[in-house]
Design an enzyme around this catalytic site. Structure first.
Site, PDB file in Angstrom:
ATOM      1  N   TYR A   1     -44.081  39.328 -11.493  1.00  0.00           N
ATOM      2  CA  TYR A   1     -42.798  40.028 -11.530  1.00  0.00           C
ATOM      3  C   TYR A   1     -43.080  41.455 -12.008  1.00  0.00           C
ATOM      4  O   TYR A   1     -43.929  41.663 -12.880  1.00  0.00           O
ATOM      5  CB  TYR A   1     -41.829  39.381 -12.514  1.00  0.00           C
ATOM      6  CG  TYR A   1     -41.309  38.031 -12.106  1.00  0.00           C
ATOM      7  CD1 TYR A   1     -40.435  37.897 -11.038  1.00  0.00           C
ATOM      8  CD2 TYR A   1     -41.669  36.890 -12.817  1.00  0.00           C
ATOM      9  CE1 TYR A   1     -39.939  36.655 -10.667  1.00  0.00           C
ATOM     10  CE2 TYR A   1     -41.176  35.647 -12.466  1.00  0.00           C
ATOM     11  CZ  TYR A   1     -40.313  35.537 -11.386  1.00  0.00           C
ATOM     12  OH  TYR A   1     -39.827  34.312 -11.031  1.00  0.00           O
TER      13      TYR A   1
ATOM     14  N   ARG B   1     -41.391  22.098  -6.396  1.00  0.00           N
ATOM     15  CA  ARG B   1     -40.891  20.941  -7.140  1.00  0.00           C
ATOM     16  C   ARG B   1     -41.768  19.702  -7.003  1.00  0.00           C
ATOM     17  O   ARG B   1     -41.959  18.981  -8.001  1.00  0.00           O
ATOM     18  CB  ARG B   1     -39.451  20.626  -6.722  1.00  0.00           C
ATOM     19  CG  ARG B   1     -38.439  21.690  -7.163  1.00  0.00           C
ATOM     20  CD  ARG B   1     -37.037  21.340  -6.720  1.00  0.00           C
ATOM     21  NE  ARG B   1     -36.064  22.350  -7.113  1.00  0.00           N
ATOM     22  CZ  ARG B   1     -35.756  23.408  -6.368  1.00  0.00           C
ATOM     23  NH1 ARG B   1     -36.356  23.591  -5.193  1.00  0.00           N
ATOM     24  NH2 ARG B   1     -34.865  24.290  -6.792  1.00  0.00           N
TER      25      ARG B   1
ATOM     26  N   GLN C   1     -49.085  35.186  -9.643  1.00  0.00           N
ATOM     27  CA  GLN C   1     -47.729  35.616  -9.276  1.00  0.00           C
ATOM     28  C   GLN C   1     -47.241  36.665 -10.255  1.00  0.00           C
ATOM     29  O   GLN C   1     -47.402  36.519 -11.465  1.00  0.00           O
ATOM     30  CB  GLN C   1     -46.782  34.410  -9.258  1.00  0.00           C
ATOM     31  CG  GLN C   1     -45.335  34.747  -8.974  1.00  0.00           C
ATOM     32  CD  GLN C   1     -44.532  35.001 -10.253  1.00  0.00           C
ATOM     33  OE1 GLN C   1     -44.868  34.493 -11.314  1.00  0.00           O
ATOM     34  NE2 GLN C   1     -43.497  35.811 -10.147  1.00  0.00           N
TER      35      GLN C   1
ATOM     36  N   HIS D   1     -36.863  31.293  -2.873  1.00  0.00           N
ATOM     37  CA  HIS D   1     -37.019  30.918  -4.285  1.00  0.00           C
ATOM     38  C   HIS D   1     -36.567  29.468  -4.530  1.00  0.00           C
ATOM     39  O   HIS D   1     -35.995  29.151  -5.572  1.00  0.00           O
ATOM     40  CB  HIS D   1     -36.235  31.878  -5.185  1.00  0.00           C
ATOM     41  CG  HIS D   1     -36.919  32.187  -6.484  1.00  0.00           C
ATOM     42  ND1 HIS D   1     -37.590  33.366  -6.721  1.00  0.00           N
ATOM     43  CD2 HIS D   1     -37.040  31.479  -7.636  1.00  0.00           C
ATOM     44  CE1 HIS D   1     -38.077  33.368  -7.950  1.00  0.00           C
ATOM     45  NE2 HIS D   1     -37.761  32.228  -8.528  1.00  0.00           N
TER      46      HIS D   1
ATOM     47  N   ALA E   1     -42.496  28.063 -13.197  1.00  0.00           N
ATOM     48  CA  ALA E   1     -42.614  28.439 -14.612  1.00  0.00           C
ATOM     49  C   ALA E   1     -42.701  27.228 -15.529  1.00  0.00           C
ATOM     50  O   ALA E   1     -42.264  26.126 -15.191  1.00  0.00           O
ATOM     51  CB  ALA E   1     -41.412  29.295 -15.009  1.00  0.00           C
TER      52      ALA E   1
ATOM     53  N   TYR F   1     -33.230  21.768 -15.001  1.00  0.00           N
ATOM     54  CA  TYR F   1     -33.795  23.114 -14.891  1.00  0.00           C
ATOM     55  C   TYR F   1     -34.730  23.213 -13.689  1.00  0.00           C
ATOM     56  O   TYR F   1     -34.681  24.173 -12.911  1.00  0.00           O
ATOM     57  CB  TYR F   1     -34.538  23.475 -16.172  1.00  0.00           C
ATOM     58  CG  TYR F   1     -35.283  24.786 -16.087  1.00  0.00           C
ATOM     59  CD1 TYR F   1     -34.598  26.005 -16.131  1.00  0.00           C
ATOM     60  CD2 TYR F   1     -36.664  24.816 -15.936  1.00  0.00           C
ATOM     61  CE1 TYR F   1     -35.275  27.209 -16.037  1.00  0.00           C
ATOM     62  CE2 TYR F   1     -37.350  26.019 -15.847  1.00  0.00           C
ATOM     63  CZ  TYR F   1     -36.646  27.208 -15.888  1.00  0.00           C
ATOM     64  OH  TYR F   1     -37.323  28.406 -15.784  1.00  0.00           O
TER      65      TYR F   1
ATOM     66  N   SER G   1     -47.912  31.194 -12.113  1.00  0.00           N
ATOM     67  CA  SER G   1     -46.748  31.982 -12.483  1.00  0.00           C
ATOM     68  C   SER G   1     -47.033  32.891 -13.672  1.00  0.00           C
ATOM     69  O   SER G   1     -47.746  32.517 -14.607  1.00  0.00           O
ATOM     70  CB  SER G   1     -45.589  31.048 -12.846  1.00  0.00           C
ATOM     71  OG  SER G   1     -44.502  31.768 -13.402  1.00  0.00           O
TER      72      SER G   1
ATOM     73  N   THR H   1     -43.298  38.484  -6.478  1.00  0.00           N
ATOM     74  CA  THR H   1     -42.006  37.855  -6.212  1.00  0.00           C
ATOM     75  C   THR H   1     -40.963  38.955  -6.114  1.00  0.00           C
ATOM     76  O   THR H   1     -40.693  39.662  -7.081  1.00  0.00           O
ATOM     77  CB  THR H   1     -41.646  36.854  -7.311  1.00  0.00           C
ATOM     78  OG1 THR H   1     -42.583  35.765  -7.261  1.00  0.00           O
ATOM     79  CG2 THR H   1     -40.246  36.300  -7.104  1.00  0.00           C
TER      80      THR H   1
ATOM     81  N   ARG I   1     -32.922  28.996  -5.455  1.00  0.00           N
ATOM     82  CA  ARG I   1     -32.545  29.306  -6.836  1.00  0.00           C
ATOM     83  C   ARG I   1     -32.018  30.728  -7.011  1.00  0.00           C
ATOM     84  O   ARG I   1     -31.692  31.127  -8.115  1.00  0.00           O
ATOM     85  CB  ARG I   1     -33.749  29.089  -7.767  1.00  0.00           C
ATOM     86  CG  ARG I   1     -34.172  27.642  -7.852  1.00  0.00           C
ATOM     87  CD  ARG I   1     -35.492  27.474  -8.590  1.00  0.00           C
ATOM     88  NE  ARG I   1     -35.405  27.744 -10.006  1.00  0.00           N
ATOM     89  CZ  ARG I   1     -35.031  26.868 -10.937  1.00  0.00           C
ATOM     90  NH1 ARG I   1     -34.658  25.641 -10.574  1.00  0.00           N
ATOM     91  NH2 ARG I   1     -35.017  27.193 -12.220  1.00  0.00           N
TER      92      ARG I   1
ATOM     93  N   LYS J   1     -43.668  37.771  -1.762  1.00  0.00           N
ATOM     94  CA  LYS J   1     -42.957  36.496  -1.693  1.00  0.00           C
ATOM     95  C   LYS J   1     -41.446  36.735  -1.768  1.00  0.00           C
ATOM     96  O   LYS J   1     -40.979  37.496  -2.620  1.00  0.00           O
ATOM     97  CB  LYS J   1     -43.394  35.584  -2.835  1.00  0.00           C
ATOM     98  CG  LYS J   1     -42.728  34.223  -2.896  1.00  0.00           C
ATOM     99  CD  LYS J   1     -43.349  33.413  -4.013  1.00  0.00           C
ATOM    100  CE  LYS J   1     -42.711  32.041  -4.156  1.00  0.00           C
ATOM    101  NZ  LYS J   1     -41.362  32.124  -4.744  1.00  0.00           N
TER     102      LYS J   1
ATOM    103  N   SER K   1     -39.679  32.816   1.697  1.00  0.00           N
ATOM    104  CA  SER K   1     -39.209  32.020   0.567  1.00  0.00           C
ATOM    105  C   SER K   1     -37.806  32.461   0.190  1.00  0.00           C
ATOM    106  O   SER K   1     -37.486  33.654   0.263  1.00  0.00           O
ATOM    107  CB  SER K   1     -40.148  32.210  -0.635  1.00  0.00           C
ATOM    108  OG  SER K   1     -39.653  31.561  -1.790  1.00  0.00           O
TER     109      SER K   1
ATOM    110  N   ARG L   1     -41.761  18.504   2.484  1.00  0.00           N
ATOM    111  CA  ARG L   1     -41.820  17.204   1.818  1.00  0.00           C
ATOM    112  C   ARG L   1     -42.790  16.219   2.469  1.00  0.00           C
ATOM    113  O   ARG L   1     -43.011  15.135   1.933  1.00  0.00           O
ATOM    114  CB  ARG L   1     -40.420  16.557   1.822  1.00  0.00           C
ATOM    115  CG  ARG L   1     -39.345  17.390   1.110  1.00  0.00           C
ATOM    116  CD  ARG L   1     -39.593  17.444  -0.364  1.00  0.00           C
ATOM    117  NE  ARG L   1     -38.554  18.193  -1.098  1.00  0.00           N
ATOM    118  CZ  ARG L   1     -38.710  19.411  -1.569  1.00  0.00           C
ATOM    119  NH1 ARG L   1     -39.870  20.043  -1.380  1.00  0.00           N
ATOM    120  NH2 ARG L   1     -37.739  20.025  -2.229  1.00  0.00           N
TER     121      ARG L   1
ATOM    122  N   GLY M   1     -38.603  23.196   0.597  1.00  0.00           N
ATOM    123  CA  GLY M   1     -38.195  21.970   1.273  1.00  0.00           C
ATOM    124  C   GLY M   1     -39.282  21.223   2.006  1.00  0.00           C
ATOM    125  O   GLY M   1     -38.985  20.242   2.699  1.00  0.00           O
TER     126      GLY M   1
END
Length: 344
Positions: free
Chosen positions: A126, A295, A124, A240, A77, A22, A104, A152, A243, A216, A238, A275, A273
């Site tokens: 929605y 992530r 954030q 997302h 989330a 997920y 979130s 978002t 996703r 965003k 972004s 890193r 991305g």
């Protein structure tokens, strides 16, 4: 700093497969997910020599908040899936590292509780089908100390994920964790994103909250200009995290035209991305004021709780300082587009 791949591998060992998939998965064939990281690596660096870098300063300021580095925590989330202390641990680790949390709407702990552990934080948003839910949330966020809202804007519908075809169905997630900020709401569909959200919602959110609103999901110059025309206080480049629309361009590739469209009127941030400290340097050279991590923070939370989040942010700050020093840049204001080589 533990390399990203090693951190991800540790998290994979700790998390149930369905939870790891997920968090880790992207939409479609995951081409955008892969390209986000690859796009930063395509940018070659042109270091300066014989500059005094005996001291390197990574501190910055965003919308009135002083920060230890230009590395923020992106909204993601359901942190209870990664660690029992959920967003409470994320907020504490972020605060201890001198960074800023974007919380979130779909956090698995109440925003008031998270705010009590946080340093500077943004909320954030929605725009839900039931707009009264959104209005109540942003007013609660302001009352709890949020310094800005992050709308978002790229999610009128949730992208279909190859690894998790049924979305959040099957996750070890109670209704209480799923709707932590919407206590008493029993119909999940009421908290789905509104597909009729428009640029007008930027000014509505500002009017409802009195807070600055960043947008965003910006990947185009024309959208950037329209967001600014409707009062956006910042832009976040972004996709997302790969996703939503698979095949969308990588954020490193979209960043320059959004920066150009902003014309220095508002800060432009970027996620997707990032890193390493070299990636942070590349983003700054393209004109970003800061980057956001998604992530990597989840993996750090899963493997180390609040301390893991702090260590990740501090480690990446140190890696950024190291990259700046090797590039002959003693402070963030020294970074310019000349640090990057022309495309080959």
């Amino acid at each position: 700093m533990l390399p990203y791949e090693a951190l991800e591998a540790r998290a994979r060992e700790r998390l149930p497969q369905v939870v790891f998939d997920y968090f880790a998965g992207g939409s479609g064939e995951e081409s955008t997910l892969a390209d986000n990281a690859a796009a930063w690596a395509r940018l070659r660096l042109r270091p300066r020599i014989l500059r005094d870098v005996s001291s390197v300063d990574t501190s910055t300021e965003l919308l009135g908040s002083p920060l230890s580095s230009p590395i923020l925590v992106a909204p993601t989330a359901f942190h209870s899936l990664a660690h029992p202390d959920a967003e409470l641990a994320t907020a504490q680790g972020t605060r201890d590292a001198g960074s800023l949390l974007v919380l979130s709407s779909r956090s698995s702990r109440r925003l008031e509780d998270v705010a009590s552990r946080a340093g500077p934080w943004w909320f954030q948003v929605y725009v839900f089908r039931d707009r009264s839910l959104t209005r109540d949330l942003v007013q609660r966020a302001r009352a709890s100390g949020a310094r800005a809202l992050v709308l978002t804007a790229d999610t009128p519908y949730v992208g279909r994920k190859r690894r998790t075809q049924r979305g959040d169905v099957g996750l070890p997630l109670s209704d209480e964790d799923f709707l932590a900020n919407l206590a008493g709401l029993t119909r999940r569909e009421l908290a789905e994103q509104a597909p009729d959200v428009t640029f007008e919602d930027i000014s509505r959110l500002h009017a409802d909250s009195g807070l600055p609103v960043l947008v965003k999901g910006v990947l185009r110059a024309d959208d950037a200009r329209e967001a600014l025309r409707h009062g956006a206080a910042g832009l976040i480049v972004s996709n997302h995290g790969g996703r939503q629309l698979d095949g969308a361009l990588a954020t490193a590739d979209a960043l320059p035209e959004v920066v150009e469209a902003a014309e220095g009127r508002v800060p432009v941030l970027v996620d997707g991305g990032v890193r390493s400290g070299r990636d942070v340097l590349r983003a700054l050279a393209l004109g970003a004021r800061a980057v956001l991590l998604g992530r990597p923070v989840l993996w750090a939370l899963a493997t180390g709780g609040a301390d893991g989040v702090r260590e990740l942010l501090e480690g990446l700050r140190e890696d950024t300082a190291h990259a700046l020093a090797l590039a002959g840049l003693p402070r963030l204001s020294s970074v310019g587009p000349d640090v990057l080589a022309p495309p080959r």
